[in-house]
Design an enzyme around this catalytic site. Structure first.
Site, PDB file in Angstrom:
ATOM      1  N   LEU A  22       0.821  -1.213   0.000  1.00 45.08           N
ATOM      2  CA  LEU A  22       0.000   0.000   0.000  1.00 45.08           C
ATOM      3  C   LEU A  22       0.851   1.257   0.000  1.00 45.08           C
ATOM      4  O   LEU A  22       0.506   2.255  -0.643  1.00 45.08           O
ATOM      5  CB  LEU A  22      -0.929   0.000   1.223  1.00 45.08           C
ATOM      6  CG  LEU A  22      -1.889  -1.192   1.363  1.00 45.08           C
ATOM      7  CD1 LEU A  22      -2.717  -1.047   2.634  1.00 45.08           C
ATOM      8  CD2 LEU A  22      -2.795  -1.314   0.145  1.00 45.08           C
ATOM      9  N   ASP A  41      11.232   3.230   5.260  1.00 45.40           N
ATOM     10  CA  ASP A  41      11.086   1.782   5.438  1.00 45.40           C
ATOM     11  C   ASP A  41      12.386   1.216   6.006  1.00 45.40           C
ATOM     12  O   ASP A  41      13.395   1.932   6.103  1.00 45.40           O
ATOM     13  CB  ASP A  41      10.722   1.109   4.114  1.00 45.40           C
ATOM     14  CG  ASP A  41       9.787  -0.084   4.300  1.00 45.40           C
ATOM     15  OD1 ASP A  41       9.994  -0.847   5.265  1.00 45.40           O
ATOM     16  OD2 ASP A  41       8.860  -0.259   3.477  1.00 45.40           O
ATOM     17  N   ASP A  64      13.291   2.626  11.198  1.00 44.95           N
ATOM     18  CA  ASP A  64      12.362   1.789  11.957  1.00 44.95           C
ATOM     19  C   ASP A  64      11.366   2.743  12.608  1.00 44.95           C
ATOM     20  O   ASP A  64      11.768   3.646  13.351  1.00 44.95           O
ATOM     21  CB  ASP A  64      13.142   1.004  13.016  1.00 44.95           C
ATOM     22  CG  ASP A  64      12.268   0.087  13.856  1.00 44.95           C
ATOM     23  OD1 ASP A  64      11.049   0.325  13.947  1.00 44.95           O
ATOM     24  OD2 ASP A  64      12.812  -0.865  14.442  1.00 44.95           O
ATOM     25  N   CYS A  91       1.792   3.494   6.620  1.00 47.19           N
ATOM     26  CA  CYS A  91       1.445   2.172   6.090  1.00 47.19           C
ATOM     27  C   CYS A  91       2.261   1.045   6.717  1.00 47.19           C
ATOM     28  O   CYS A  91       1.962  -0.129   6.486  1.00 47.19           O
ATOM     29  CB  CYS A  91       1.645   2.131   4.574  1.00 47.19           C
ATOM     30  SG  CYS A  91       0.519   3.176   3.634  1.00 47.19           S
ATOM     31  N   SER A 155      -7.373  -1.364   9.789  1.00 48.74           N
ATOM     32  CA  SER A 155      -7.759  -2.601   9.115  1.00 48.74           C
ATOM     33  C   SER A 155      -9.189  -2.930   9.509  1.00 48.74           C
ATOM     34  O   SER A 155      -9.657  -2.517  10.579  1.00 48.74           O
ATOM     35  CB  SER A 155      -6.842  -3.754   9.534  1.00 48.74           C
ATOM     36  OG  SER A 155      -7.366  -5.008   9.136  1.00 48.74           O
ATOM     37  N   TYR A 168      -2.978  -8.280  16.328  1.00 49.10           N
ATOM     38  CA  TYR A 168      -3.178  -7.419  15.161  1.00 49.10           C
ATOM     39  C   TYR A 168      -4.417  -6.542  15.341  1.00 49.10           C
ATOM     40  O   TYR A 168      -4.380  -5.330  15.091  1.00 49.10           O
ATOM     41  CB  TYR A 168      -3.307  -8.284  13.914  1.00 49.10           C
ATOM     42  CG  TYR A 168      -3.351  -7.519  12.622  1.00 49.10           C
ATOM     43  CD1 TYR A 168      -2.224  -6.869  12.133  1.00 49.10           C
ATOM     44  CD2 TYR A 168      -4.522  -7.450  11.873  1.00 49.10           C
ATOM     45  CE1 TYR A 168      -2.257  -6.171  10.941  1.00 49.10           C
ATOM     46  CE2 TYR A 168      -4.572  -6.758  10.675  1.00 49.10           C
ATOM     47  CZ  TYR A 168      -3.436  -6.120  10.216  1.00 49.10           C
ATOM     48  OH  TYR A 168      -3.478  -5.430   9.026  1.00 49.10           O
ATOM     49  N   LYS A 172      -4.614  -2.414  15.509  1.00 49.92           N
ATOM     50  CA  LYS A 172      -5.388  -1.630  14.543  1.00 49.92           C
ATOM     51  C   LYS A 172      -6.569  -0.934  15.210  1.00 49.92           C
ATOM     52  O   LYS A 172      -6.954   0.180  14.822  1.00 49.92           O
ATOM     53  CB  LYS A 172      -5.860  -2.533  13.405  1.00 49.92           C
ATOM     54  CG  LYS A 172      -4.710  -3.107  12.564  1.00 49.92           C
ATOM     55  CD  LYS A 172      -3.851  -2.013  11.945  1.00 49.92           C
ATOM     56  CE  LYS A 172      -2.806  -2.567  11.002  1.00 49.92           C
ATOM     57  NZ  LYS A 172      -2.012  -1.506  10.336  1.00 49.92           N
ATOM     58  N   PHE A 201      -6.559  -6.894   0.566  1.00 52.47           N
ATOM     59  CA  PHE A 201      -5.883  -6.240  -0.556  1.00 52.47           C
ATOM     60  C   PHE A 201      -4.780  -7.127  -1.121  1.00 52.47           C
ATOM     61  O   PHE A 201      -4.183  -7.936  -0.415  1.00 52.47           O
ATOM     62  CB  PHE A 201      -5.295  -4.896  -0.121  1.00 52.47           C
ATOM     63  CG  PHE A 201      -6.244  -3.751  -0.302  1.00 52.47           C
ATOM     64  CD1 PHE A 201      -6.076  -2.834  -1.331  1.00 52.47           C
ATOM     65  CD2 PHE A 201      -7.331  -3.612   0.539  1.00 52.47           C
ATOM     66  CE1 PHE A 201      -6.965  -1.791  -1.511  1.00 52.47           C
ATOM     67  CE2 PHE A 201      -8.228  -2.568   0.372  1.00 52.47           C
ATOM     68  CZ  PHE A 201      -8.045  -1.657  -0.661  1.00 52.47           C
ATOM     69  N   THR A 203      -1.723  -7.221  -1.537  1.00 50.84           N
ATOM     70  CA  THR A 203      -0.376  -6.843  -1.111  1.00 50.84           C
ATOM     71  C   THR A 203       0.490  -8.104  -1.056  1.00 50.84           C
ATOM     72  O   THR A 203      -0.034  -9.223  -1.095  1.00 50.84           O
ATOM     73  CB  THR A 203      -0.421  -6.184   0.277  1.00 50.84           C
ATOM     74  OG1 THR A 203      -0.950  -7.135   1.216  1.00 50.84           O
ATOM     75  CG2 THR A 203      -1.314  -4.943   0.266  1.00 50.84           C
TER      76      THR A 203
END
Length: 261
Positions: A22, A41, A64, A91, A155, A168, A172, A201, A203
């Site tokens: 993304l 990144d 990071d 992202c 998400s 997770y 989120k 998605f 990805t």
């Protein structure tokens, strides 16, 4: 009189997780529309090669998101190269699949895994927000009083977490929960804060799965019955940047899917 929508042309965007998925799709769209981008990144992410592909209006900042020093260095690079930071798109993220307790294996979800997911997804997002807000606050406001836009990535798991997604979903859900208060915090200085909650998605995380699995997941999306294209996420990012009245909200981008357990 309504404020004019702001074009992305000429803006400077810092994009975390910008080397793939993304984040990369967002960079490609914004640079293609005349913006400049900093791909933030990890050093081994391949971000430098991706930045070179996008040309002179894109640079790579190895960092990071959980490190204050790394993010400060990346923002300094953005400011040194392009003069300012107008947009931040968060992202960067990770996931682990682990039940809270697995009876068959006699295993509990490790605190280390849970903490790591929260550190990257939630703390990392907040780390970037707080530091980039300081940079945006130095910008001259536009005619509508805006100094910057911050867009986060949550998400659908924040709302319908599945089996094995405790860490997770918690991370989120935290992003969803802090969207409005941070938007309120930053409103007096003209910085908007929005969050996108993507569904399934295409990805690297999903497309690396067997084709049969990908097809099954795509079939769960009501309409259009397919995986989302990262370019569609990027399109929404652009729409948020350009519409000055979008603030403090979470937008689901999911083809109407509601995840089952």
């Amino acid at each position: 009189m309504a404020a004019a929508c702001r074009s992305v042309k000429g803006l400077v965007a810092v994009i975390t997780g910008g080397a793939s998925g993304l984040g990369l799709a967002t960079a490609e769209r914004l640079v293609g529309q005349g913006a400049s981008a900093v791909l933030l990144d990890l050093p081994n992410s391949g971000g430098e090669a991706q930045a070179k592909k996008l040309g002179n209006n894109c640079v790579f900042a190895p960092a990071d998101v959980t490190s204050e020093k790394d993010v400060q260095t990346a923002l300094a690079l953005a400011k040194g190269k392009f003069g300012r930071v107008d947009v931040a798109v968060n992202c960067a993220g990770i996931a682990v699949a682990s039940k809270t307790y697995n009876l068959k294996k006699g295993q509990t979800h490790t605190l280390e895994d849970f903490q790591r997911v929260l550190d990257v997804n939630l703390m990392g997002t907040f780390n970037v927000i707080r530091l980039v807000a300081g940079e945006m606050g130095q910008n001259e406001p536009d005619q509508g009083g805006q100094r910057g836009v911050i867009i986060n990535t949550a998400s659908v798991a924040a709302f319908e977490g599945q089996v094995g997604q405790a860490a997770y979903s918690a991370s989120k859900g935290g992003i969803v929960g802090m969207t409005l208060p941070i938007a309120r915090d930053l409103a007096p200085i003209g910085i908007r804060v929005m969050t996108i909650a993507p569904g399934l998605f295409g990805t690297p995380l999903l497309t690396s799965l067997p084709e049969k699995v990908c097809n099954f997941l795509a079939s769960q999306v009501p309409f259009p019955s397919r995986l989302g294209d990262p370019a569609e996420y990027a399109h929404l990012v652009q729409a948020i940047i350009e519409n000055p009245f979008l603030n403090g909200e979470v937008i689901r981008l999911d083809g109407a899917i509601r995840m089952q357990p």
